[in-house]
Design a protein around this motif. Structure first.
Motif, PDB file in Angstrom:
ATOM      1  N   ASN A  59       0.817  -1.221   0.000  1.00  0.00           N
ATOM      2  CA  ASN A  59       0.000   0.000   0.000  1.00  0.00           C
ATOM      3  C   ASN A  59       0.846   1.263   0.000  1.00  0.00           C
ATOM      4  O   ASN A  59       0.403   2.309  -0.467  1.00  0.00           O
ATOM      5  CB  ASN A  59      -0.945   0.005   1.213  1.00  0.00           C
ATOM      6  CG  ASN A  59      -2.194  -0.791   0.921  1.00  0.00           C
ATOM      7  OD1 ASN A  59      -2.541  -1.007  -0.243  1.00  0.00           O
ATOM      8  ND2 ASN A  59      -2.864  -1.241   1.961  1.00  0.00           N
ATOM      9  N   ASN A  60       2.065   1.182   0.526  1.00  0.00           N
ATOM     10  CA  ASN A  60       2.950   2.342   0.468  1.00  0.00           C
ATOM     11  C   ASN A  60       3.192   2.718  -1.002  1.00  0.00           C
ATOM     12  O   ASN A  60       3.137   3.897  -1.364  1.00  0.00           O
ATOM     13  CB  ASN A  60       4.270   2.017   1.185  1.00  0.00           C
ATOM     14  CG  ASN A  60       5.097   3.255   1.493  1.00  0.00           C
ATOM     15  OD1 ASN A  60       6.148   3.454   0.902  1.00  0.00           O
ATOM     16  ND2 ASN A  60       4.637   4.083   2.412  1.00  0.00           N
ATOM     17  N   GLY A  61       3.375   1.702  -1.809  1.00  0.00           N
ATOM     18  CA  GLY A  61       3.528   1.935  -3.250  1.00  0.00           C
ATOM     19  C   GLY A  61       2.286   2.574  -3.837  1.00  0.00           C
ATOM     20  O   GLY A  61       2.365   3.454  -4.708  1.00  0.00           O
ATOM     21  N   VAL A 130      10.279  10.561  -5.019  1.00  0.00           N
ATOM     22  CA  VAL A 130       9.298  10.166  -4.007  1.00  0.00           C
ATOM     23  C   VAL A 130       9.581   8.711  -3.646  1.00  0.00           C
ATOM     24  O   VAL A 130       9.665   7.849  -4.528  1.00  0.00           O
ATOM     25  CB  VAL A 130       7.851  10.316  -4.535  1.00  0.00           C
ATOM     26  CG1 VAL A 130       6.853   9.775  -3.511  1.00  0.00           C
ATOM     27  CG2 VAL A 130       7.556  11.777  -4.849  1.00  0.00           C
ATOM     28  N   ASP A 131       9.747   8.471  -2.371  1.00  0.00           N
ATOM     29  CA  ASP A 131      10.056   7.123  -1.898  1.00  0.00           C
ATOM     30  C   ASP A 131       8.789   6.484  -1.343  1.00  0.00           C
ATOM     31  O   ASP A 131       8.347   6.808  -0.238  1.00  0.00           O
ATOM     32  CB  ASP A 131      11.166   7.233  -0.832  1.00  0.00           C
ATOM     33  CG  ASP A 131      11.155   6.065   0.138  1.00  0.00           C
ATOM     34  OD1 ASP A 131      10.809   4.953  -0.292  1.00  0.00           O
ATOM     35  OD2 ASP A 131      11.495   6.286   1.321  1.00  0.00           O
ATOM     36  N   ALA A 132       8.203   5.599  -2.154  1.00  0.00           N
ATOM     37  CA  ALA A 132       7.004   4.874  -1.720  1.00  0.00           C
ATOM     38  C   ALA A 132       7.278   3.374  -1.836  1.00  0.00           C
ATOM     39  O   ALA A 132       6.430   2.592  -2.251  1.00  0.00           O
ATOM     40  CB  ALA A 132       5.809   5.291  -2.578  1.00  0.00           C
ATOM     41  N   LEU A 133       8.507   2.991  -1.468  1.00  0.00           N
ATOM     42  CA  LEU A 133       8.885   1.576  -1.607  1.00  0.00           C
ATOM     43  C   LEU A 133       8.346   0.744  -0.455  1.00  0.00           C
ATOM     44  O   LEU A 133       7.699  -0.278  -0.659  1.00  0.00           O
ATOM     45  CB  LEU A 133      10.420   1.466  -1.644  1.00  0.00           C
ATOM     46  CG  LEU A 133      11.093   1.965  -2.926  1.00  0.00           C
ATOM     47  CD1 LEU A 133      12.598   2.088  -2.739  1.00  0.00           C
ATOM     48  CD2 LEU A 133      10.760   1.037  -4.088  1.00  0.00           C
ATOM     49  N   LEU A 134       8.633   1.167   0.767  1.00  0.00           N
ATOM     50  CA  LEU A 134       8.250   0.387   1.940  1.00  0.00           C
ATOM     51  C   LEU A 134       7.706   1.305   3.021  1.00  0.00           C
ATOM     52  O   LEU A 134       8.281   2.356   3.277  1.00  0.00           O
ATOM     53  CB  LEU A 134       9.484  -0.335   2.521  1.00  0.00           C
ATOM     54  CG  LEU A 134      10.220  -1.315   1.623  1.00  0.00           C
ATOM     55  CD1 LEU A 134      11.588  -1.607   2.199  1.00  0.00           C
ATOM     56  CD2 LEU A 134       9.419  -2.594   1.463  1.00  0.00           C
ATOM     57  N   GLY A 135       6.635   0.884   3.644  1.00  0.00           N
ATOM     58  CA  GLY A 135       6.084   1.665   4.758  1.00  0.00           C
ATOM     59  C   GLY A 135       6.055   0.819   6.005  1.00  0.00           C
ATOM     60  O   GLY A 135       7.060   0.186   6.362  1.00  0.00           O
ATOM     61  N   SER A 162       9.845  10.918   1.538  1.00  0.00           N
ATOM     62  CA  SER A 162       9.473   9.544   1.880  1.00  0.00           C
ATOM     63  C   SER A 162       8.034   9.537   2.366  1.00  0.00           C
ATOM     64  O   SER A 162       7.642  10.387   3.179  1.00  0.00           O
ATOM     65  CB  SER A 162      10.385   8.990   2.981  1.00  0.00           C
ATOM     66  OG  SER A 162      11.634   8.629   2.441  1.00  0.00           O
ATOM     67  N   ILE A 163       7.275   8.579   1.871  1.00  0.00           N
ATOM     68  CA  ILE A 163       5.886   8.475   2.331  1.00  0.00           C
ATOM     69  C   ILE A 163       5.823   7.495   3.509  1.00  0.00           C
ATOM     70  O   ILE A 163       6.313   6.369   3.416  1.00  0.00           O
ATOM     71  CB  ILE A 163       4.941   8.040   1.192  1.00  0.00           C
ATOM     72  CG1 ILE A 163       5.028   9.039   0.030  1.00  0.00           C
ATOM     73  CG2 ILE A 163       3.509   7.916   1.706  1.00  0.00           C
ATOM     74  CD1 ILE A 163       4.088   8.773  -1.120  1.00  0.00           C
ATOM     75  N   ASP A 164       5.246   7.945   4.561  1.00  0.00           N
ATOM     76  CA  ASP A 164       5.053   7.242   5.837  1.00  0.00           C
ATOM     77  C   ASP A 164       6.355   7.001   6.600  1.00  0.00           C
ATOM     78  O   ASP A 164       6.458   7.370   7.755  1.00  0.00           O
ATOM     79  CB  ASP A 164       4.272   5.925   5.663  1.00  0.00           C
ATOM     80  CG  ASP A 164       3.380   5.666   6.870  1.00  0.00           C
ATOM     81  OD1 ASP A 164       3.219   6.584   7.693  1.00  0.00           O
ATOM     82  OD2 ASP A 164       2.837   4.550   6.999  1.00  0.00           O
ATOM     83  N   LEU A 165       7.320   6.369   5.953  1.00  0.00           N
ATOM     84  CA  LEU A 165       8.628   6.147   6.588  1.00  0.00           C
ATOM     85  C   LEU A 165       9.692   6.156   5.499  1.00  0.00           C
ATOM     86  O   LEU A 165       9.399   5.751   4.377  1.00  0.00           O
ATOM     87  CB  LEU A 165       8.680   4.741   7.204  1.00  0.00           C
ATOM     88  CG  LEU A 165       7.826   4.443   8.398  1.00  0.00           C
ATOM     89  CD1 LEU A 165       7.374   2.992   8.345  1.00  0.00           C
ATOM     90  CD2 LEU A 165       8.619   4.697   9.672  1.00  0.00           C
ATOM     91  N   PRO A 166      10.912   6.564   5.817  1.00  0.00           N
ATOM     92  CA  PRO A 166      11.980   6.348   4.847  1.00  0.00           C
ATOM     93  C   PRO A 166      12.131   4.827   4.656  1.00  0.00           C
ATOM     94  O   PRO A 166      12.250   4.102   5.652  1.00  0.00           O
ATOM     95  CB  PRO A 166      13.214   6.942   5.526  1.00  0.00           C
ATOM     96  CG  PRO A 166      12.681   7.865   6.578  1.00  0.00           C
ATOM     97  CD  PRO A 166      11.389   7.252   7.032  1.00  0.00           C
ATOM     98  N   SER A 167      12.068   4.360   3.436  1.00  0.00           N
ATOM     99  CA  SER A 167      12.093   2.908   3.216  1.00  0.00           C
ATOM    100  C   SER A 167      13.378   2.322   3.779  1.00  0.00           C
ATOM    101  O   SER A 167      14.471   2.832   3.550  1.00  0.00           O
ATOM    102  CB  SER A 167      11.992   2.613   1.714  1.00  0.00           C
ATOM    103  OG  SER A 167      10.743   3.092   1.270  1.00  0.00           O
ATOM    104  N   GLY A 168      13.201   1.237   4.535  1.00  0.00           N
ATOM    105  CA  GLY A 168      14.344   0.597   5.183  1.00  0.00           C
ATOM    106  C   GLY A 168      14.373   0.881   6.676  1.00  0.00           C
ATOM    107  O   GLY A 168      15.109   0.243   7.416  1.00  0.00           O
TER     108      GLY A 168
HETATM  109  K   LIG Z   1       8.411   4.862   2.137  1.00  0.00           K
END
Ligand SMILES: [K+]
Ligand SMILES: NC(=O)C1=CN([C@@H]2O[C@H](COP(=O)(O)OP(=O)(O)OC[C@H]3O[C@@H](n4cnc5c(N)ncnc54)[C@H](O)[C@@H]3O)[C@@H](O)[C@H]2O)[C@@H](O)CC1
Length: 516
Positions: A59-61, A130-135, A162-168
């Protein structure tokens, strides 16, 4: 502001959907819309700006696909790089992926090494990422292509939202497995996630924005969300301004039982910090043979000489005098640099059991309760313990690494087991109550990782408690004030801060907090 864990965020999301009938896709829409606004904040006018969006298959994606649509609508030239198994894409993400496909937005699924080159070229020419890889769905270690892509993002030198969290970054701990996106801004959805505040995650967050994405406020303010940030307003309300007609006797009386041969500095710092934090009277009780040293070392602090069992070492022979003395004070701070002699441990335990004063236990007084949670429960008023991670680890028979893996829950269990308020000192100091409530400070800096900084904190909390704050609030205000003083001290050069600098900055810090 409240801070949330993944499990609780899932409950809140479900409640928004099931109790209030807000469709998941609407929440995603709001997330993506807010993300697009922040990209505009990062790059200015979006017209013809080149934006690369990295979306995972969760969903982050999906949030990233929504942002892509809004950015494209506002004239940006958007490219989406899609990572992960598209067959497992979530329903809401799929809806939004299909929309961007229908809009003919450029989408490339990253599969083979040849695709990496395309990413490199796009990154070189882009204005913002925009980083929407992992939330919140990310936990554990990164698999290979993700690690490589995140490294490319970080090496690009471009601004990143980064959306929600920086991925990783792991949402509940702030742990980073191998690498995480280094964001310029993070948009956290609903409430800020715990991992954004703890290191190393906090270092990857950049400027933090939080948006409720349309979740009803009653759900976000739920009292069961029991992590809260300590902010200026909260502490300003707690600190009582000194009225003009006070005298020293009513500004708080603190007794400090600290120091042993080779550890006299700790006692000096606790007492000075208590005075600088506004206590009217501070007395240091020390073993007889250390008394003369302190008479010279300390000017404003009164000193009392105690019977000793060996040179500079306290034992049960000091107990009657200490118990009697304590009656004249509002608060007793015990343990800083007191030493680990078994006789001293015995004295600490007996004193804690028999006195009816509010206690702040630091350092060796905490060590005295290793494996003895039950005996601390005999304290007549709930004590405040101020362990650093090493002392907490020893107390609980765990390693520091084990504690870092689950700091909040382990601290909660400790506070409940010992029936005490725990002030756990680390890069982000937290105040933990036996009822499970945790307060996380927003002040402090890496320069405060210096010898004696913890002694200063114990003195500060003691003084605030003696000035009439309840133990509950003295710990919160003390942690914030101590960090604020450290931040002021850091203005003269963070890496060179010594504990005395923090002590000396406390009055200005308090003035700054109390100012209208
Ligand atoms: K993210
Ligand atoms: N109702 C909701 O739950 C909402 C969720 N939203 C977004 O959804 C996110 C959570 O979505 P999901 O639960 O789908 O999870 P994520 O999208 O955060 O991550 C799931 C994906 O990460 C992959 N993954 C997990 N651990 C990994 C690892 N160690 N290495 C490599 N890949 C890994 C999984 O295979 C999966 O593809 C939130 O962070 C937020 O951005 C928003 O759209 C708002 C509404």
């Amino acid at each position: 502001m409240k801070v949330i864990t993944v499990a609780k965020m899932r409950e809140v999301d479900s409640a928004a959907m099931e109790q209030y009938g807000i469709p998941a896709v609407a929440l995603m829409e709001n997330a993506g819309t807010e993300a697009a606004k922040l990209v505009e904040k990062l790059v200015g006018n979006l017209k013809n700006k080149k934006i690369c969006i990295f979306s995972g298959s969760g969903n982050n994606g999906g949030d990233g696909f929504v942002a892509a649509r809004h950015l494209s609508n506002r004239g940006a030239r958007v490219k989406i790089f899609l990572l992960g198994n598209i067959d497992h894409i979530t329903d809401e993400a799929k809806i939004n992926l299909e929309i961007v496909e229908n809009m003919n937005i450029d989408i490339l699924q990253l599969v083979t090494e040849r695709d990496w080159d395309k990413v490199q070229v796009a990154l070189a020419f882009s204005d913002c990422l925009v980083d929407a890889l992992l939330g919140t769905g990310f936990k554990g270690n990164l698999t290979e292509p993700l690690e490589q892509i995140i490294q490319m993002i970080n090496n690009s030198g471009k601004k990143v939202l980064s959306i929600d969290l920086p991925s990783g970054v792991e949402a509940d701990t702030g742990n980073v497995a191998s690498v995480a996106v280094k964001a310029s801004m993070t948009l956290s959805l609903g409430l800020a996630k715990v991992g954004l505040l703890f290191y190393p995650g906090a270092q990857m967050t950049g400027e933090l924005f939080v948006d409720d994405i349309g979740i009803p406020s009653v759900l976000l303010e739920d009292s069961k969300i029991n992590q809260t940030l300590i902010d200026l307003e909260m502490v300003r309300r707690l600190l009582v301004k000194r009225s003009p007609d006070v005298h020293k006797g009513i500004c708080g009386r603190v007794l400090v039982i600290a120091g042993s041969p080779g550890l006299t500095g700790a006692a000096a710092l606790v007492t000075k910090a208590a005075l600088r934090s506004g206590a009217g009277v501070v007395t240091l009780a020390v073993a007889k043979s250390l008394h003369d040293i302190f008479e010279v070392k300390l000017t404003e602090v009164m000193t009392v000489s105690l019977p000793e069992i060996d040179t500079g070492i306290l034992g049960l022979s000091a107990l009657p005098k200490l118990l009697e003395l304590a009656q004249q004070y509002d608060v007793v701070e015990i343990g800083s640099g007191l030493g680990r002699n078994p006789a001293t441990v015995e004295l600490i335990q007996e004193f804690v059991r028999q006195t009816d004063r509010q206690l702040i236990l630091d350092a060796d007084a905490i060590n005295a309760y290793h494996g003895k949670a039950l005996s601390l429960k005999e304290a007549q008023i709930m004590p405040i313990l101020t362990p650093h991670l090493g002392e907490l680890a020893t107390l609980l028979n765990l390693s520091i690494e084990e504690i870092k893996e689950d700091l909040l829950e382990i601290s909660r269990r400790a506070a409940a087991e010992y029936n005490a308020i725990f002030v756990v000192k680390s890069a982000k100091t937290i105040v933990v109550y036996p009822d499970g409530n945790i307060y996380i400070t927003t002040t402090g800096n890496a320069g405060m990782a210096t010898a004696g900084s913890g002694d200063v904190l114990a003195g500060t909390i003691s003084a605030l408690s003696a000035q009439g704050l309840l133990s509950y609030t003295a710990a919160i205000a003390g942690v914030y004030l101590h960090g604020f003083a450290g931040d002021l001290a850091a203005r003269a050069g963070m890496s060179g801060i010594i504990a005395s600098d923090i002590v000396n900055a406390i009055p200005s810090a308090r003035f700054g907090i109390e100012a209208e």
